[in-house]
Design an enzyme around this catalytic site. Sequence first.
Site, PDB file in Angstrom:
ATOM      1  CB  ILE A  42       8.406  -6.375 -13.995  1.00  0.00           C
ATOM      2  CG1 ILE A  42       9.748  -5.624 -14.052  1.00  0.00           C
ATOM      3  CG2 ILE A  42       8.212  -7.254 -15.234  1.00  0.00           C
ATOM      4  CD1 ILE A  42      10.973  -6.523 -14.019  1.00  0.00           C
ATOM      5  CD  GLU A  54       8.683  -0.804  -3.434  1.00  0.00           C
ATOM      6  OE1 GLU A  54       8.253  -1.387  -4.462  1.00  0.00           O
ATOM      7  OE2 GLU A  54       8.034   0.073  -2.838  1.00  0.00           O
TER       8      GLU A  54
HETATM    9  N1  THU Z   1       3.952  -0.920  -7.016  1.00  0.00           N
HETATM   10  C1  THU Z   1       5.295  -0.918  -6.736  1.00  0.00           C
HETATM   11  O1  THU Z   1       6.123  -1.141  -7.623  1.00  0.00           O
HETATM   12  N2  THU Z   1       5.684  -0.648  -5.463  1.00  0.00           N
HETATM   13  C2  THU Z   1       4.827  -0.362  -4.436  1.00  0.00           C
HETATM   14  O2  THU Z   1       5.274  -0.247  -3.303  1.00  0.00           O
HETATM   15  C3  THU Z   1       3.398  -0.150  -4.716  1.00  0.00           C
HETATM   16  C4  THU Z   1       2.928  -0.687  -6.013  1.00  0.00           C
HETATM   17  C5  THU Z   1       3.530  -1.221  -8.377  1.00  0.00           C
HETATM   18  C6  THU Z   1       2.914  -2.576  -8.541  1.00  0.00           C
HETATM   19  C7  THU Z   1       2.083  -2.390  -9.806  1.00  0.00           C
HETATM   20  O3  THU Z   1       2.904  -2.655 -10.916  1.00  0.00           O
HETATM   21  C8  THU Z   1       1.719  -0.916  -9.782  1.00  0.00           C
HETATM   22  O4  THU Z   1       2.553  -0.311  -8.815  1.00  0.00           O
HETATM   23  C9  THU Z   1       0.273  -0.644  -9.428  1.00  0.00           C
HETATM   24  O5  THU Z   1      -0.081  -1.278  -8.253  1.00  0.00           O
END
Ligand code: THU
Length: 130
Positions: A42, A54
């Site tokens: 989000i 996560e």
């Molecule tokens: N992101 C995640 O949701 N989990 C991760 O382990 C790596 C990065 C998301 C955060 C952000 O919204 C997007 O990926 C780009 O960094």
Amino acid sequence: MSHDLFLAARDAMAKAHAPYSKFPVGAALRTAEGRVFSGANIEIASYPEGWCAETTMLGHYVMAGGGDIMEVAVVAERMARITPCGGCRQRLAEFGRPDTKLHLCDESGIVETTTLGAMLPLGFQGDVLK
Ligand code: THU
């Protein structure tokens, strides 16, 4: 068996709110009781204040009462095999165990299975804070 966890993570990814990075991520975990919790990333306009898939997943898990985490799946729309960011490795390590399975997925299914311990060797232990 773990394919359904991948599907839960992929369903969560479809709910991502990622207008800035356009990088939807989904995550899902299964407890020993067979309960499944999922989440998506989000983002908000103040970029550092957004959070990872996560983290959303762990929020649902904690609010539902927690439990032993047996396996976790993560998937990203535009990545062949996503691995959790450093902060989420710490979050996952705190709620799971070193031998908790971590399934790294692409859009079709599980690409590789590792463990939380392998993802965060020598991670910070919070025991001293208790
Ligand atoms: N992101 C995640 O949701 N989990 C991760 O382990 C790596 C990065 C998301 C955060 C952000 O919204 C997007 O990926 C780009 O960094």
